[in-house]
Design an enzyme around this catalytic site. Structure first.
Site, PDB file in Angstrom:
ATOM      1  N   GLU A  36      -9.889  -2.259   4.885  1.00 37.86           N
ATOM      2  CA  GLU A  36     -10.553  -1.988   6.150  1.00 37.86           C
ATOM      3  C   GLU A  36     -11.799  -2.855   6.308  1.00 37.86           C
ATOM      4  OE1 GLU A  36      -8.988  -0.333   8.218  1.00 37.86           O
ATOM      5  OE2 GLU A  36      -8.243   1.596   7.522  1.00 37.86           O
ATOM      6  N   HIS A  46      -7.486  -5.047   9.801  1.00 38.39           N
ATOM      7  CA  HIS A  46      -7.145  -4.743   8.401  1.00 38.39           C
ATOM      8  C   HIS A  46      -5.829  -5.415   7.999  1.00 38.39           C
ATOM      9  CE1 HIS A  46      -4.995  -0.746   9.617  1.00 38.39           C
ATOM     10  NE2 HIS A  46      -4.071  -1.633   9.315  1.00 38.39           N
ATOM     11  N   ASP A 106       0.800  -1.219   0.000  1.00 41.90           N
ATOM     12  CA  ASP A 106       0.000   0.000   0.000  1.00 41.90           C
ATOM     13  C   ASP A 106       0.838   1.278   0.000  1.00 41.90           C
ATOM     14  OD1 ASP A 106       0.869  -0.645   2.569  1.00 41.90           O
ATOM     15  OD2 ASP A 106      -1.127  -0.988   3.350  1.00 41.90           O
ATOM     16  N   ASN A 141      -7.955  -3.272  13.899  1.00 41.30           N
ATOM     17  CA  ASN A 141      -9.336  -3.579  13.503  1.00 41.30           C
ATOM     18  C   ASN A 141      -9.379  -4.754  12.521  1.00 41.30           C
ATOM     19  OD1 ASN A 141      -8.283  -2.462  11.198  1.00 41.30           O
ATOM     20  ND2 ASN A 141      -9.763  -0.792  11.030  1.00 41.30           N
TER      21      ASN A 141
HETATM   22  C1  F6R Z   1       1.418  -1.636   6.117  1.00 40.61           C
HETATM   23  C2  F6R Z   1       0.083  -2.217   6.135  1.00 40.61           C
HETATM   24  C3  F6R Z   1      -0.737  -2.258   7.385  1.00 40.61           C
HETATM   25  C4  F6R Z   1       0.053  -2.657   8.624  1.00 40.61           C
HETATM   26  C5  F6R Z   1      -0.849  -2.705   9.851  1.00 40.61           C
HETATM   27  C6  F6R Z   1      -0.070  -3.027  11.120  1.00 40.61           C
HETATM   28  O1  F6R Z   1       1.973  -1.711   4.825  1.00 40.61           O
HETATM   29  O2  F6R Z   1      -0.377  -2.620   5.118  1.00 40.61           O
HETATM   30  O3  F6R Z   1      -1.793  -3.168   7.186  1.00 40.61           O
HETATM   31  O4  F6R Z   1       0.652  -3.909   8.415  1.00 40.61           O
HETATM   32  O5  F6R Z   1      -1.483  -1.484  10.018  1.00 40.61           O
HETATM   33  O6  F6R Z   1       0.792  -1.975  11.385  1.00 40.61           O
HETATM   34  P1  F6R Z   1       1.945  -2.065  12.484  1.00 40.61           P
HETATM   35  O7  F6R Z   1       2.899  -3.090  12.021  1.00 40.61           O
HETATM   36  O8  F6R Z   1       2.548  -0.693  12.512  1.00 40.61           O
HETATM   37  O9  F6R Z   1       1.261  -2.446  13.757  1.00 40.61           O
END
Ligand code: F6R
Length: 243
Positions: free
Chosen positions: A143, A138, A67, A136
């Site tokens: 989402e 994701h 992303d 959540n």
């Molecule tokens: C990042 C991504 C997000 C993160 C998720 C967890 O490229 O796609 O889905 O993997 O938000 O984030 P952290 O690792 O910061 O807890």
């Protein structure tokens, strides 16, 4: 699904880096799907260390990221391109032309999504997709309540995601409201999926994502339907699912 319990973040990172290394060694021209965020930083550090020791070669590896924020350029310190460049790419012998991240500055959103989907297709799909897990549920920026069948698309970020990510911005109002993300369909088409989770604050979502019902309300729950998922979590993150 295979679950590996790690002692702590460092141990989780080392275990994850081992799995990624195995992929690179077995298939030197593999396609790695990569993630940003706090979870993979330690694994990237470990890979860099092994590269510096001469144990890993990324010359033929191709990468495709999950992303990117809409509206941030590569030069912006909060962009995921900047993250990937400084946390991994600049430290290893990867050919930057073989690294792919959505263009946050693209003028036409639809064309950008098409371009990205075409790249994934032309690479022949993803050999190993690395994922972190949002509070959540994701994965990427898919989402809750989005359709499972999508490929790359633009999403409006959930308030909880915006506030979780605001820690990385000087001003919470600067967090972009939209992002490009690889869709669940594309993620599910990866041959192998490696999910890494660390910390007590992820314990509840680990339980509902991997041991609860499969539902778009918890996007990561779809991973239960994939036939080759490895979950590497530290003790705190796995505390509600295994002893
Ligand atoms: C990042 C991504 C997000 C993160 C998720 C967890 O490229 O796609 O889905 O993997 O938000 O984030 P952290 O690792 O910061 O807890």
């Amino acid at each position: 699904m295979v679950i590996y319990k790690a002692k702590d973040y460092k141990d989780m990172s080392r275990k994850a880096a081992n799995i990624i290394s195995a992929q690179v060694i077995m298939k030197p021209n593999c396609v790695l799907g990569l993630a940003t965020g706090s979870s993979p930083i330690g694994a990237y550090k470990q890979l860099i260390e092994w590269y510096e020791k001469g144990d890993l070669d990324f010359a033929e590896v191709k990468t495709i990221n999950l992303d990117e924020y809409k509206g941030l350029s590569k030069e912006s310190e909060q962009s995921y391109y900047y993250f990937m460049y400084h946390n991994l790419f600049e430290h290893i012998n990867i050919n930057l032309n073989n690294t792919h991240i959505q263009n946050g500055m693209a003028k036409d959103e639809e064309l950008e999504c098409d371009r990205y989907n075409r790249i994934i297709h032309s690479l022949g799909g993803i050999d190993l997709q690395l994922l972190g897990l949002g509070h959540n549920g994701h994965i990427g920026f898919n989402e809750p309540d989005q359709a499972f069948e999508k490929d790359t698309h633009l999403v409006e970020l959930a308030e909880s995601t915006i506030s979780a990510n605001s820690r990385l911005f000087d001003n919470p109002d600067d967090v972009p409201r939209y992002a490009y993300t690889m869709g669940i369909k594309t993620i599910m088409q990866a041959k192998k999926i490696l999910v890494i989770v660390s910390g007590e604050d992820k314990a509840d979502i680990v339980k509902s994502a991997f041991f609860g019902p499969v539902t778009p309300k918890v996007p990561a729950s779809i991973l239960q339907m994939h036939n080759d998922v490895i979950l590497v979590g530290d003790e705190a993150a796995l505390s509600k699912v295994i002893n």
